[in-house]
Design an enzyme around this catalytic site. Structure first.
Site, PDB file in Angstrom:
ATOM      1  N   ASN A  88       0.865  -1.189   0.000  1.00  0.00           N
ATOM      2  CA  ASN A  88       0.000   0.000   0.000  1.00  0.00           C
ATOM      3  C   ASN A  88       0.899   1.236   0.000  1.00  0.00           C
ATOM      4  O   ASN A  88       1.487   1.574   1.020  1.00  0.00           O
ATOM      5  CB  ASN A  88      -0.900  -0.039   1.249  1.00  0.00           C
ATOM      6  CG  ASN A  88      -1.735   1.225   1.387  1.00  0.00           C
ATOM      7  OD1 ASN A  88      -1.798   2.054   0.473  1.00  0.00           O
ATOM      8  ND2 ASN A  88      -2.376   1.386   2.542  1.00  0.00           N
TER       9      ASN A  88
ATOM     10  N   LYS B 279       0.062   4.239  -0.211  1.00  0.00           N
ATOM     11  CA  LYS B 279      -0.605   5.423   0.376  1.00  0.00           C
ATOM     12  C   LYS B 279      -0.418   6.619  -0.564  1.00  0.00           C
ATOM     13  O   LYS B 279      -0.378   6.437  -1.779  1.00  0.00           O
ATOM     14  CB  LYS B 279      -0.091   5.669   1.802  1.00  0.00           C
ATOM     15  CG  LYS B 279      -0.190   4.394   2.660  1.00  0.00           C
ATOM     16  CD  LYS B 279      -0.018   4.596   4.123  1.00  0.00           C
ATOM     17  CE  LYS B 279      -0.184   3.259   4.839  1.00  0.00           C
ATOM     18  NZ  LYS B 279      -0.101   3.360   6.292  1.00  0.00           N
TER      19      LYS B 279
ATOM     20  N   HIS C 142      -9.592   1.311   5.128  1.00  0.00           N
ATOM     21  CA  HIS C 142      -8.302   1.503   5.796  1.00  0.00           C
ATOM     22  C   HIS C 142      -8.500   2.457   6.980  1.00  0.00           C
ATOM     23  O   HIS C 142      -9.309   3.382   6.916  1.00  0.00           O
ATOM     24  CB  HIS C 142      -7.278   2.079   4.812  1.00  0.00           C
ATOM     25  CG  HIS C 142      -5.881   2.035   5.357  1.00  0.00           C
ATOM     26  ND1 HIS C 142      -5.418   2.958   6.265  1.00  0.00           N
ATOM     27  CD2 HIS C 142      -4.863   1.158   5.154  1.00  0.00           C
ATOM     28  CE1 HIS C 142      -4.166   2.647   6.589  1.00  0.00           C
ATOM     29  NE2 HIS C 142      -3.811   1.561   5.936  1.00  0.00           N
TER      30      HIS C 142
ATOM     31  N   GLU D   1      -6.867   4.860   7.946  1.00  0.00           N
ATOM     32  CA  GLU D   1      -6.672   6.284   7.606  1.00  0.00           C
ATOM     33  C   GLU D   1      -7.925   6.855   6.946  1.00  0.00           C
ATOM     34  O   GLU D   1      -8.231   8.037   7.114  1.00  0.00           O
ATOM     35  CB  GLU D   1      -5.420   6.427   6.725  1.00  0.00           C
ATOM     36  CG  GLU D   1      -4.151   6.187   7.556  1.00  0.00           C
ATOM     37  CD  GLU D   1      -2.978   5.606   6.791  1.00  0.00           C
ATOM     38  OE1 GLU D   1      -2.976   5.639   5.543  1.00  0.00           O
ATOM     39  OE2 GLU D   1      -2.046   5.105   7.453  1.00  0.00           O
TER      40      GLU D   1
ATOM     41  N   GLU E  90      -5.143  -4.762  10.695  1.00  0.00           N
ATOM     42  CA  GLU E  90      -4.139  -3.710  10.860  1.00  0.00           C
ATOM     43  C   GLU E  90      -4.383  -2.971  12.176  1.00  0.00           C
ATOM     44  O   GLU E  90      -5.207  -2.046  12.233  1.00  0.00           O
ATOM     45  CB  GLU E  90      -4.231  -2.705   9.705  1.00  0.00           C
ATOM     46  CG  GLU E  90      -3.936  -3.302   8.351  1.00  0.00           C
ATOM     47  CD  GLU E  90      -3.364  -2.253   7.392  1.00  0.00           C
ATOM     48  OE1 GLU E  90      -2.268  -2.513   6.852  1.00  0.00           O
ATOM     49  OE2 GLU E  90      -3.967  -1.188   7.212  1.00  0.00           O
TER      50      GLU E  90
ATOM     51  N   GLY F 234       2.700   2.573  10.683  1.00  0.00           N
ATOM     52  CA  GLY F 234       3.629   3.686  10.503  1.00  0.00           C
ATOM     53  C   GLY F 234       4.394   4.069  11.760  1.00  0.00           C
ATOM     54  O   GLY F 234       5.007   5.130  11.822  1.00  0.00           O
TER      55      GLY F 234
ATOM     56  N   SER G 213       3.706  -1.873  10.195  1.00  0.00           N
ATOM     57  CA  SER G 213       5.167  -1.911  10.362  1.00  0.00           C
ATOM     58  C   SER G 213       5.772  -3.257   9.963  1.00  0.00           C
ATOM     59  O   SER G 213       6.769  -3.695  10.544  1.00  0.00           O
ATOM     60  CB  SER G 213       5.564  -1.531  11.798  1.00  0.00           C
ATOM     61  OG  SER G 213       5.133  -0.214  12.090  1.00  0.00           O
TER      62      SER G 213
HETATM   63  P1  13P Z   1       3.141   0.604   7.585  1.00  0.00           P
HETATM   64  O1  13P Z   1       3.649  -0.684   7.010  1.00  0.00           O
HETATM   65  O2  13P Z   1       3.847   1.806   7.034  1.00  0.00           O
HETATM   66  O3  13P Z   1       3.080   0.559   9.075  1.00  0.00           O
HETATM   67  O4  13P Z   1       1.622   0.752   7.068  1.00  0.00           O
HETATM   68  C1  13P Z   1       0.752  -0.300   7.218  1.00  0.00           C
HETATM   69  C2  13P Z   1      -0.492   0.006   6.481  1.00  0.00           C
HETATM   70  O5  13P Z   1      -1.263   0.858   6.867  1.00  0.00           O
HETATM   71  C3  13P Z   1      -0.754  -0.735   5.244  1.00  0.00           C
HETATM   72  O6  13P Z   1      -2.038  -0.493   4.778  1.00  0.00           O
END
Ligand code: 13P
Length: 257
Positions: free
Chosen positions: A10, A12, A100, A102, A172, A178, A217
C-alpha cells in the site's frame, strides 16, 4: 485447500506516476518466476498512477497484480472527486483496499460506508481488501478481538459466503501503522485466528479460502516470524513497500533464516 499467500504494497499518498513506473520496473526485473509462483504480489498505488502501472504490467507481461486504495460506494453519478468501481475494473485492478484506518480516521468512513464499498467492489468484480483493527486504547483495555470482530461483521453484512471465500481481510492494528511498533506474531495471530473463526461461524468453509493479512510496520526483519502463524496469509505493507529492495525481501520471507 491451501491458501496462496498475498503480499500487497500500500503506497498510500506516495509516488507520482513517473516514480510509480520506476518502482514497478525495478520490481519487475528483481522478482523472478519462482517468486510469482510462490505467492501473489500486488502494488496498490494512488489513483493517478494506476493507468501507468496497467500499461507497464500489460505491455511487459509482468505477473504483478495491482489495485486501488479506495473506491466510491456508487458506480457513477454526481460525486465530485470520487472514483468508481467500474473505472477501477476497466483499469484491470484486481484489488481495492476498503476501510483503511486512515480513511476511517480522516474521511469519516464508518462501518456502514465500509460495507457499501465492499459491495461496490464485489459487484464490479474487484477483490476488496477489507481493513479492520483496533487502536491503542482498545488494545490497552484488552478488547482487540471483540472490537475487530464487530468491524468485520459490519463490513461483511449481506455478503454471500461465496463472495466471502474470495475476500481478503487485513488485520491492521492502528497502533502498529507507521509507528515501527509491530505486533508480536502471537498478538497478530490471536486476532487473525479470531477473524477466521468468526468467518467460519457465519460462512462455514469459506473460512478455509478467505485470506487474512497482517498490516502494521511489516518489514523484511519481522515478516518471517509473522508468516509462520497459522492464520496469517500475507501482509499489507505500507512504508516498506516504497523501497524495492525491502519489498522484494518482504516477499521472499520464506528464504529468511
Ligand atoms: P506501515 O507498514 O507503514 O506501518 O503501514 C501499514 C499500512 O497501513 C498498510 O495499509
Amino acid at each position: 485447500m491451501a491458501r496462496i499467500p498475498l503480499m500487497a504494497g500500500n503506497w498510500k499518498m506516495n509516488l507520482n506516476h513517473i516514480e510509480a513506473i520506476a518502482l514497478v520496473q525495478k520490481l519487475a526485473y528483481t522478482f523472478n518466476a519462482e517468486d510469482f509462483a510462490a505467492l501473489e504480489i500486488a502494488v496498490i498505488p494512488p489513483f493517478t498512477d494506476i493507468r501507468s502501472v496497467q500499461t507497464l504490467v500489460d505491455g511487459d507481461k509482468i505477473a504483478l497484480k495491482y489495485g486501488a486504495q479506495d473506491l466510491a460506494k456508487a458506480d457513477k453519478g454526481a460525486f465530485t472527486g470520487e472514483i468508481s468501481g467500474p473505472m477501477l475494473a476497466k483499469l484491470g485492478c484486481t484489488f481495492v483496499i476498503v476501510g483503511h484506518s486512515e480513511r476511517r480516521e480522516y474521511h469519516g468512513e464508518n462501518d456502514q460506508t465500509v460495507n457499501l464499498k465492499v459491495q461496490a467492489a464485489l459487484r464490479n468484480g474487484i477483490t476488496p481488501i477489507v481493513c479492520v483493527g483496533e487502536g491503542s486504547e482498545v488494545r490497552n483495555a484488552g478488547e482487540q478481538v471483540s472490537h475487530t470482530l464487530r468491524q468485520l461483521d459490519a463490513a461483511l453484512a449481506g455478503v454471500s459466503s461465496k463472495d466471502v471465500a474470495n475476500l481478503v481481510i487485513a488485520y491492521e492494528p492502528v497502533w502498529a501503522i507507521g509507528t515501527g511498533e509491530v505486533a508480536t506474531p502471537a498478538d497478530a495471530q490471536e486476532v487473525c485466528g479470531a477473524i477466521r473463526d468468526q468467518i467460519r461461524n457465519v460462512h462455514g468453509s469459506a473460512a478455509d479460502q478467505a485470506r487474512v493479512l497482517y498490516g502494521g510496520s511489516m518489514k523484511a526483519d519481522n515478516v518471517a516470524a509473522l508468516m509462520k502463524e497459522a492464520d496469517i496469509d500475507g501482509g499489507l505493507v505500507g512504508g516498506a513497500s516504497l523501497d524495492p529492495d525491502e519489498f522484494v525481501s518482504v516477499c521472499r520471507y520464506r528464504m529468511h533464516p
